[in-house]
Scaffold this motif. Sequence first.
Motif, PDB file in Angstrom:
ATOM      1  N   ILE A 164       0.840  -1.202   0.000  1.00  0.00           N
ATOM      2  CA  ILE A 164       0.000   0.000   0.000  1.00  0.00           C
ATOM      3  C   ILE A 164       0.878   1.257   0.000  1.00  0.00           C
ATOM      4  O   ILE A 164       0.584   2.245  -0.682  1.00  0.00           O
ATOM      5  CB  ILE A 164      -0.962  -0.004   1.210  1.00  0.00           C
ATOM      6  N   LEU A 165       1.990   1.190   0.728  1.00  0.00           N
ATOM      7  CA  LEU A 165       2.949   2.298   0.705  1.00  0.00           C
ATOM      8  C   LEU A 165       3.530   2.444  -0.701  1.00  0.00           C
ATOM      9  O   LEU A 165       3.657   3.565  -1.213  1.00  0.00           O
ATOM     10  CB  LEU A 165       4.065   2.045   1.718  1.00  0.00           C
ATOM     11  N   ALA A 166       3.846   1.309  -1.326  1.00  0.00           N
ATOM     12  CA  ALA A 166       4.378   1.340  -2.690  1.00  0.00           C
ATOM     13  C   ALA A 166       3.357   1.912  -3.664  1.00  0.00           C
ATOM     14  O   ALA A 166       3.707   2.675  -4.579  1.00  0.00           O
ATOM     15  CB  ALA A 166       4.784  -0.068  -3.121  1.00  0.00           C
ATOM     16  N   LEU A 167       2.079   1.560  -3.464  1.00  0.00           N
ATOM     17  CA  LEU A 167       1.021   2.107  -4.320  1.00  0.00           C
ATOM     18  C   LEU A 167       0.914   3.606  -4.137  1.00  0.00           C
ATOM     19  O   LEU A 167       0.789   4.362  -5.111  1.00  0.00           O
ATOM     20  CB  LEU A 167      -0.316   1.428  -3.996  1.00  0.00           C
ATOM     21  N   GLY A 168       1.010   4.069  -2.874  1.00  0.00           N
ATOM     22  CA  GLY A 168       0.947   5.503  -2.604  1.00  0.00           C
ATOM     23  C   GLY A 168       2.088   6.258  -3.261  1.00  0.00           C
ATOM     24  O   GLY A 168       1.891   7.321  -3.863  1.00  0.00           O
ATOM     25  N   ASN A 169       3.292   5.711  -3.151  1.00  0.00           N
ATOM     26  CA  ASN A 169       4.444   6.345  -3.811  1.00  0.00           C
ATOM     27  C   ASN A 169       4.267   6.397  -5.319  1.00  0.00           C
ATOM     28  O   ASN A 169       4.689   7.342  -5.987  1.00  0.00           O
ATOM     29  CB  ASN A 169       5.724   5.578  -3.467  1.00  0.00           C
ATOM     30  N   SER A 170       3.598   5.365  -5.848  1.00  0.00           N
ATOM     31  CA  SER A 170       3.397   5.302  -7.298  1.00  0.00           C
ATOM     32  C   SER A 170       2.395   6.337  -7.772  1.00  0.00           C
ATOM     33  O   SER A 170       2.629   7.033  -8.769  1.00  0.00           O
ATOM     34  CB  SER A 170       2.939   3.897  -7.701  1.00  0.00           C
ATOM     35  N   VAL A 171       1.258   6.447  -7.068  1.00  0.00           N
ATOM     36  CA  VAL A 171       0.226   7.395  -7.517  1.00  0.00           C
ATOM     37  C   VAL A 171       0.622   8.844  -7.231  1.00  0.00           C
ATOM     38  O   VAL A 171       0.104   9.772  -7.859  1.00  0.00           O
ATOM     39  CB  VAL A 171      -1.152   7.082  -6.886  1.00  0.00           C
ATOM     40  N   LEU A 172       1.572   9.042  -6.290  1.00  0.00           N
ATOM     41  CA  LEU A 172       2.082  10.393  -6.034  1.00  0.00           C
ATOM     42  C   LEU A 172       3.320  10.694  -6.880  1.00  0.00           C
ATOM     43  O   LEU A 172       3.871  11.791  -6.818  1.00  0.00           O
ATOM     44  CB  LEU A 172       2.419  10.564  -4.544  1.00  0.00           C
ATOM     45  N   LYS A 173       3.765   9.684  -7.640  1.00  0.00           N
ATOM     46  CA  LYS A 173       4.940   9.797  -8.507  1.00  0.00           C
ATOM     47  C   LYS A 173       6.203  10.170  -7.735  1.00  0.00           C
ATOM     48  O   LYS A 173       7.011  10.988  -8.167  1.00  0.00           O
ATOM     49  CB  LYS A 173       4.682  10.800  -9.640  1.00  0.00           C
ATOM     50  N   ASN A 174       6.356   9.562  -6.583  1.00  0.00           N
ATOM     51  CA  ASN A 174       7.584   9.740  -5.817  1.00  0.00           C
ATOM     52  C   ASN A 174       8.698   8.880  -6.428  1.00  0.00           C
ATOM     53  O   ASN A 174       8.434   7.999  -7.248  1.00  0.00           O
ATOM     54  CB  ASN A 174       7.365   9.328  -4.347  1.00  0.00           C
ATOM     55  N   LYS A 175       9.907   9.125  -6.003  1.00  0.00           N
ATOM     56  CA  LYS A 175      11.022   8.375  -6.599  1.00  0.00           C
ATOM     57  C   LYS A 175      10.966   6.892  -6.223  1.00  0.00           C
ATOM     58  O   LYS A 175      11.579   6.043  -6.879  1.00  0.00           O
ATOM     59  CB  LYS A 175      12.360   8.972  -6.155  1.00  0.00           C
ATOM     60  N   GLU A 176      10.182   6.548  -5.152  1.00  0.00           N
ATOM     61  CA  GLU A 176      10.048   5.147  -4.745  1.00  0.00           C
ATOM     62  C   GLU A 176       8.923   4.425  -5.496  1.00  0.00           C
ATOM     63  O   GLU A 176       8.567   3.294  -5.153  1.00  0.00           O
ATOM     64  CB  GLU A 176       9.762   5.054  -3.231  1.00  0.00           C
ATOM     65  N   ALA A 177       8.380   5.060  -6.507  1.00  0.00           N
ATOM     66  CA  ALA A 177       7.267   4.473  -7.268  1.00  0.00           C
ATOM     67  C   ALA A 177       7.666   3.124  -7.867  1.00  0.00           C
ATOM     68  O   ALA A 177       8.777   2.966  -8.375  1.00  0.00           O
ATOM     69  CB  ALA A 177       6.820   5.427  -8.369  1.00  0.00           C
ATOM     70  N   VAL A 178       6.753   2.139  -7.794  1.00  0.00           N
ATOM     71  CA  VAL A 178       7.031   0.813  -8.354  1.00  0.00           C
ATOM     72  C   VAL A 178       5.956   0.338  -9.327  1.00  0.00           C
ATOM     73  O   VAL A 178       6.228  -0.479 -10.206  1.00  0.00           O
ATOM     74  CB  VAL A 178       7.196  -0.258  -7.238  1.00  0.00           C
ATOM     75  N   TYR A 179       4.719   0.829  -9.178  1.00  0.00           N
ATOM     76  CA  TYR A 179       3.632   0.391 -10.057  1.00  0.00           C
ATOM     77  C   TYR A 179       3.466   1.361 -11.218  1.00  0.00           C
ATOM     78  O   TYR A 179       3.604   2.577 -11.059  1.00  0.00           O
ATOM     79  CB  TYR A 179       2.314   0.295  -9.276  1.00  0.00           C
ATOM     80  N   ARG A 180       3.170   0.803 -12.381  1.00  0.00           N
ATOM     81  CA  ARG A 180       2.993   1.627 -13.578  1.00  0.00           C
ATOM     82  C   ARG A 180       1.747   1.192 -14.337  1.00  0.00           C
ATOM     83  O   ARG A 180       1.200   0.123 -14.095  1.00  0.00           O
ATOM     84  CB  ARG A 180       4.210   1.489 -14.497  1.00  0.00           C
ATOM     85  N   GLY A 181       1.331   2.038 -15.272  1.00  0.00           N
ATOM     86  CA  GLY A 181       0.170   1.701 -16.087  1.00  0.00           C
ATOM     87  C   GLY A 181      -0.794   2.868 -16.184  1.00  0.00           C
ATOM     88  O   GLY A 181      -0.676   3.861 -15.450  1.00  0.00           O
ATOM     89  N   ASP A 182      -1.755   2.769 -17.080  1.00  0.00           N
ATOM     90  CA  ASP A 182      -2.721   3.847 -17.288  1.00  0.00           C
ATOM     91  C   ASP A 182      -3.527   4.137 -16.023  1.00  0.00           C
ATOM     92  O   ASP A 182      -3.879   5.283 -15.745  1.00  0.00           O
ATOM     93  CB  ASP A 182      -3.687   3.484 -18.426  1.00  0.00           C
ATOM     94  N   TYR A 183      -3.831   3.087 -15.248  1.00  0.00           N
ATOM     95  CA  TYR A 183      -4.632   3.301 -14.040  1.00  0.00           C
ATOM     96  C   TYR A 183      -3.870   4.138 -13.006  1.00  0.00           C
ATOM     97  O   TYR A 183      -4.470   4.915 -12.256  1.00  0.00           O
ATOM     98  CB  TYR A 183      -5.087   1.957 -13.453  1.00  0.00           C
ATOM     99  N   ILE A 184      -2.544   4.003 -12.979  1.00  0.00           N
ATOM    100  CA  ILE A 184      -1.721   4.819 -12.064  1.00  0.00           C
ATOM    101  C   ILE A 184      -1.773   6.288 -12.498  1.00  0.00           C
ATOM    102  O   ILE A 184      -1.896   7.194 -11.669  1.00  0.00           O
ATOM    103  CB  ILE A 184      -0.267   4.303 -12.037  1.00  0.00           C
ATOM    104  N   GLU A 185      -1.716   6.522 -13.799  1.00  0.00           N
ATOM    105  CA  GLU A 185      -1.812   7.891 -14.317  1.00  0.00           C
ATOM    106  C   GLU A 185      -3.153   8.506 -13.958  1.00  0.00           C
ATOM    107  O   GLU A 185      -3.238   9.683 -13.569  1.00  0.00           O
ATOM    108  CB  GLU A 185      -1.622   7.894 -15.841  1.00  0.00           C
ATOM    109  N   ALA A 186      -4.221   7.731 -14.066  1.00  0.00           N
ATOM    110  CA  ALA A 186      -5.557   8.234 -13.734  1.00  0.00           C
ATOM    111  C   ALA A 186      -5.654   8.564 -12.248  1.00  0.00           C
ATOM    112  O   ALA A 186      -6.222   9.589 -11.867  1.00  0.00           O
ATOM    113  CB  ALA A 186      -6.612   7.209 -14.128  1.00  0.00           C
ATOM    114  N   LEU A 187      -5.090   7.709 -11.407  1.00  0.00           N
ATOM    115  CA  LEU A 187      -5.127   7.953  -9.961  1.00  0.00           C
ATOM    116  C   LEU A 187      -4.268   9.155  -9.580  1.00  0.00           C
ATOM    117  O   LEU A 187      -4.611   9.903  -8.657  1.00  0.00           O
ATOM    118  CB  LEU A 187      -4.649   6.702  -9.214  1.00  0.00           C
TER     119      LEU A 187
END
Length: 537
Positions: A177-200
């Motif tokens: 969940i922390l990794a998801l948060g970093n991803s949707v906030l586009k932090n340097k620790e981001a790990v998840y990618r995809g169109d749904y991340i861009e939408a979030l």
Amino acid sequence: MLKETIKTYLISAIIQAKKEGVSPDFDLERTEIETKNSIIYGDYSTNIAFLLAKEAKKQPKAIGALLKEKIEGLDPKKDIFEKIEIRGEGFINFFLSKTALFSELKKILEEKEKYGNLKTGKGRSLQVEFISANPTGPLTVGNARGGVFGDCLASILEKSGWKTEREYYVNDCGKQILALGNSVLKNKEAVYRGDYIEALYREMKGKNSYKAGQAAAKKIIEKIIKRTVKNFGIEYDNWFFESDLHYSRKIEKAIAYLEKKNLIYKKDGAVWFKSKKFGDIRDRVLIKKDGEKTYLAGDIAYHRYKFEEKKFDKAINIWGADHYGDIPGLQAGVWALGHKGKLDVVLLQFVTIFEKGKTKKMSKRKGVFKTLDDLLESVGKDVARFFFLERSANAHLNFDLDLAREQSEKNPVYYIQYAHARICAILRKCAKFQINPKSKIQNLKLKLLKHPSELALIKQLIRLPEIVGDTARDYQVQRVPQYALDLAASFHQFYRDCNVLKEKEDLKTARLNLLLATKDVLRETLRLMGIFAPKKM
């Protein structure tokens, strides 16, 4: 008319034989009764004479002869078995009588979709928890296998007499969940990618990565995952969020309960559970040195909630094979809570997608994966569900996209659905024919059904209760699609061999009733798998 399945009747007969001195201490769990449907080996066969021989200190053939005599004594008019034979060194083969076949056929015509309903569950409550994938992205093809397996198993258990609940456990806590948060906030620790991340990303506010991850997880559940499972034909009774365990302090209460039972100790700064006392290979950590609670702590609390607050008599968890190492600790925890034997865990092996002979790659983190939505759009719900059910849980599943898209008899789903549609077409041609009331069902001239293909089809029809009973007992769900294929094959053979509409009235009526019974059983079998039974194709 039997009040039980043929197999349970046979076991009852064996129990009766035991009481009369064959071997009173024999464990019936070791008995194997196989369905044969063979001219040579009968309709059922058992190896019990070999298993009894050692304890009875007699030869298997002698034991078989004694059992044959006892069972024939229970069926003097041959209402159930036309004959019973001892073959080889002691195998007992049972040949069903036409009386039994026609009696069961009438039962199908009377009970319709309720045929095969059992009372083994006795109305007890049971929960099946399945999919429960991390809410960090769209469901993948791998997640889908657990979905259809759990849904079909729940339907089978309902038909066998259990009061069943379907639950999705949402893992909205932890590092993912922390990794998801970093991803949707586009932090340097981001790990998840995809169109749904861009939408979030466009919807997220604030800077707290963990809170952003939990908010994103809820949106993924509501906007993506719930829509997907609905399109997949799954309706959950309950969605349980892991965060509720924390907010309600259920985890702390469960640990306190174990501590009160003297099942907790501290070592190296961590809090440990004495799981070795309950069959585990080692003790397990519940609270780490840094104060973070482990997944096991949450799982124990969650299952305490299942058994003590929800009061389920049984719980079944459908997990991926990678969770194999988590089972001993959780089973130990359930035992420590006082609910030994109430939890079953089914592990599903992984799925590989093939297209044009090549493997399709799947990875949420790289944004390269075949989502379940993609698959449903490509092959449809019915084909996807059937293909996922075909293999046993402990077998790796290769999903052939090219075969799944095939609209011919090569595709097993098409083959089965076409059988149902073909029956409906025949019945439409005889528009005046209606289902006989129960009073007339008893007067049907079913003895006119003599052709081998007619009798073979009836023998397939009456297997449904056994399919339900066996699957409810051992969770071998792949038995259901195989049965659907066998039933469809028997119907197609009957269709090739036996004319219906051009026969004399009594034979035509008997065959039309056989078709009605086949339609009902086939439709019910498809329903158990969550697959549509078309009237036209």
